[in-house]
Design a protein around this motif. Structure first.
Motif, short mmCIF file in Angstrom:
data_model
loop_
_atom_site.label_atom_id
_atom_site.label_comp_id
_atom_site.label_asym_id
_atom_site.label_seq_id
_atom_site.Cartn_x
_atom_site.Cartn_y
_atom_site.Cartn_z
N PHE A 46 39.08 33.41 40.32
CA PHE A 46 39.75 32.33 39.85
C PHE A 46 38.44 31.53 39.30
CE2 PHE A 46 42.01 28.22 40.63
CZ PHE A 46 42.80 28.33 39.36
N ASP A 47 39.24 30.84 38.50
CA ASP A 47 37.75 29.74 37.96
C ASP A 47 38.79 28.82 37.35
OD1 ASP A 47 36.00 28.46 36.81
OD2 ASP A 47 34.99 29.86 36.04
N HIS A 48 39.20 27.32 38.07
CA HIS A 48 39.52 26.00 38.11
C HIS A 48 39.15 26.00 36.25
CE1 HIS A 48 41.82 22.32 38.20
NE2 HIS A 48 42.29 22.79 38.35
N ASP A 49 37.54 25.66 36.20
CA ASP A 49 36.59 24.58 35.99
C ASP A 49 36.99 25.76 34.39
OD1 ASP A 49 36.48 22.70 37.59
OD2 ASP A 49 34.13 24.14 37.54
N ALA A 50 37.16 27.19 34.38
CA ALA A 50 37.29 27.65 33.12
C ALA A 50 38.48 26.79 31.99
CB ALA A 50 36.84 28.91 33.60
N VAL A 51 39.74 26.86 33.29
CA VAL A 51 40.59 26.84 32.65
C VAL A 51 40.39 25.21 31.86
CG1 VAL A 51 43.17 26.64 32.81
CG2 VAL A 51 41.84 28.57 34.19
N GLU A 52 39.59 24.57 32.98
CA GLU A 52 39.99 23.04 32.05
C GLU A 52 39.07 23.42 31.27
OE1 GLU A 52 37.99 20.98 35.26
OE2 GLU A 52 40.61 20.43 35.76
N ARG A 53 37.86 23.53 30.82
CA ARG A 53 37.28 23.62 29.37
C ARG A 53 38.46 24.04 28.57
NH1 ARG A 53 33.89 25.81 33.21
NH2 ARG A 53 33.50 27.38 32.31
N ILE A 54 38.74 25.22 28.85
CA ILE A 54 39.63 25.86 27.40
C ILE A 54 40.74 25.18 27.23
CG2 ILE A 54 40.85 27.70 27.16
CD1 ILE A 54 39.40 29.70 28.55
N MET A 59 49.84 38.06 40.21
CA MET A 59 49.26 36.70 40.77
C MET A 59 48.14 36.78 39.61
SD MET A 59 51.04 36.87 43.08
CE MET A 59 50.58 35.40 44.05
N THR A 60 47.54 36.73 39.99
CA THR A 60 46.60 36.14 39.26
C THR A 60 46.94 35.29 38.24
OG1 THR A 60 44.78 37.59 39.55
CG2 THR A 60 44.28 36.79 37.58
N LEU A 61 48.19 35.86 37.10
CA LEU A 61 48.29 35.41 35.90
C LEU A 61 49.05 33.92 36.00
CD1 LEU A 61 49.10 37.92 34.02
CD2 LEU A 61 47.79 36.61 33.48
N LYS A 62 49.97 33.46 37.07
CA LYS A 62 51.11 32.94 38.45
C LYS A 62 49.56 32.05 38.46
CE LYS A 62 54.21 31.09 39.53
NZ LYS A 62 55.57 30.63 37.47
N ARG A 63 48.78 32.58 38.83
CA ARG A 63 47.68 30.95 39.76
C ARG A 63 47.54 30.18 38.19
NH1 ARG A 63 43.04 32.78 43.45
NH2 ARG A 63 43.19 30.65 43.39
N TYR A 64 47.05 31.12 37.35
CA TYR A 64 46.12 30.19 35.77
C TYR A 64 47.06 29.66 34.76
CZ TYR A 64 41.56 32.32 36.33
OH TYR A 64 40.00 33.16 36.80
N ASP A 65 48.79 30.36 34.81
CA ASP A 65 49.22 29.34 34.37
C ASP A 65 50.23 28.06 34.94
OD1 ASP A 65 49.97 31.21 32.97
OD2 ASP A 65 51.58 32.42 33.68
N LEU A 66 49.62 27.90 36.41
CA LEU A 66 49.95 27.23 37.19
C LEU A 66 49.70 26.76 37.01
CD1 LEU A 66 50.98 28.29 41.12
CD2 LEU A 66 52.64 26.93 39.00
#
Length: 108
Positions: free
Chosen positions: A25-33, A81-88
């Motif tokens: 899981f990469d929270h920072d990647a989601v923020e950058r995107i 589960m990975t999809l859910k984490r990123y969606d959240l």
């Protein structure tokens, strides 16, 4: 025979999805995107030698129009589960963005 055209998302999925999910899981990647910072992805596509400049530009334009499309492509093979984490995380960023919007006018 009808062949479906390959989309920018298909290129990203084929090139990056396995490694993206495997790295955890990469929270920072989601923020950058979410913020529209696509340099690492467009640079990686360009440097791969697999895609023309036109294809890389098309991918970048597609992401600028819909940043979530890049995340969707990166998570194309992810488990539920990975999809859910990123969606959240994406939803939290959207709520924060809407909550930080300044009012357009003040009323006396």
């Amino acid at each position: 025979m009808n062949a479906e055209p390959i989309t920018c998302g298909d290129y990203v999925t084929a090139t990056f999805a396995r490694d993206f999910v495997a790295e955890g899981f990469d929270h920072d990647a989601v923020e950058r995107i979410y913020s529209g910072l696509f340099d690492e992805w467009s640079h990686a596509l360009a440097q791969s030698g697999l895609f023309t400049n036109r294809t890389v530009a098309a991918a970048l334009n597609s992401w600028q129009d819909d940043p979530h499309s890049l995340l969707d492509a990166l998570l194309a093979n992810a488990d539920e589960m990975t999809l859910k984490r990123y969606d959240l995380v994406w939803e939290a960023l959207e709520r924060a963005h809407v909550g930080s919007a300044e009012p357009l006018a003040e009323y006396a």
